[in-house]
Motif scaffolding. Sequence first.
Motif, PDB file in Angstrom:
ATOM      1  N   LYS A 191       0.833  -1.201   0.000  1.00 17.69           N
ATOM      2  CA  LYS A 191       0.000   0.000   0.000  1.00 17.69           C
ATOM      3  C   LYS A 191       0.868   1.252   0.000  1.00 17.69           C
ATOM      4  O   LYS A 191       0.593   2.226  -0.709  1.00 17.69           O
ATOM      5  N   GLU A 192       1.940   1.220   0.782  1.00 17.75           N
ATOM      6  CA  GLU A 192       2.854   2.357   0.858  1.00 17.75           C
ATOM      7  C   GLU A 192       3.516   2.627  -0.491  1.00 17.75           C
ATOM      8  O   GLU A 192       3.663   3.786  -0.905  1.00 17.75           O
TER       9      GLU A 192
ATOM     10  N   GLU B 278       0.923   4.147  -2.881  1.00 21.27           N
ATOM     11  CA  GLU B 278       0.706   5.553  -2.524  1.00 21.27           C
ATOM     12  C   GLU B 278       1.887   6.420  -2.946  1.00 21.27           C
ATOM     13  O   GLU B 278       1.719   7.554  -3.388  1.00 21.27           O
ATOM     14  N   GLU B 279       3.098   5.884  -2.822  1.00 19.61           N
ATOM     15  CA  GLU B 279       4.297   6.609  -3.255  1.00 19.61           C
ATOM     16  C   GLU B 279       4.265   6.816  -4.767  1.00 19.61           C
ATOM     17  O   GLU B 279       4.622   7.902  -5.264  1.00 19.61           O
TER      18      GLU B 279
ATOM     19  N   LYS C 116      -5.813  -1.734  -3.936  1.00 21.96           N
ATOM     20  CA  LYS C 116      -4.583  -1.286  -4.589  1.00 21.96           C
ATOM     21  C   LYS C 116      -4.732  -1.308  -6.110  1.00 21.96           C
ATOM     22  O   LYS C 116      -4.234  -0.413  -6.799  1.00 21.96           O
TER      23      LYS C 116
ATOM     24  N   THR D  62      -6.692   1.743  -7.045  1.00 23.79           N
ATOM     25  CA  THR D  62      -5.883   2.959  -6.949  1.00 23.79           C
ATOM     26  C   THR D  62      -4.966   3.101  -8.154  1.00 23.79           C
ATOM     27  O   THR D  62      -4.849   4.188  -8.746  1.00 23.79           O
TER      28      THR D  62
END
Length: 269
Positions: free
Chosen positions: A47-48, A51-52, A84, A87
Amino acid sequence: MVCEQVMQILDALSPKKYACEWDNVGLLVGRPQKEVKRIMVALDATKEVVEEAVANGIDMLITHHPMIFSAMKQVSEGQFTQEKVLTLAEHGICYYAMHTNFDAVGGMADLAAGEQYLNLTDVSPIEPCNEICEQEGVGMGRYGKLPKPMKASEVAEYVKQKFHLPFVMLYQDKKQAEKVYERIAVMPGSGKSVMKQVLGNGYDLLLTGDYGHHEGIDAMDMGLTVIDATHYGLEYIFIDFVCAYLQEQCKEEDVVVSKSQTGAPVTVL
């Protein structure tokens, strides 16, 4: 440059035909004709990391481990992996994974065993991924000769130094503490499944990751010494290698290649 052209560059390094049948490699999210100007490389699509990628305006995310393994019957909110995928799709980010094909050819195994890291000689693959690998004599992991004879504790320190790791775990019968090893089997990632195979081929020292308490005891009972450098510890080398490869291949294109800044998932306290 479009996504499909990047895919061709990656497939030239580690063709998808070498992937295991159970694996899921290639373009997992996105359109092949998507214009790509910014690429980010990571080991996992956490997830990180996703998002990055969004925060940095990335057009294409490349990882070693596939985010999608099992079949999805729906892609909607409230489900961990599906979130994810949503996104990435919502932000027009193509997502590509190169897993066991990279393990077998052009990447992980040769890199780990090579001069930059373990510097092994007389290398050969441990396990073919499929019939094509078997026919061509390629596969995951490497058997090889160490740069010099060493005790397992010395090999463990050597691994820490060469892979820049804060720790490794050594599973060894105390009666074998002074034994000197000349050869080693190396399986980056998770190598529990090759334990009997390695012993059967005359190797009694295995460097890998993901060994648990019970597997470690079983290995010791069978006469196998195991150095567990963690799954991440032996495979994060994918990131710099693929970044450098793409930067070289795309140097004539208007493409920026970067690596994720998330780092190791485990902190030693």
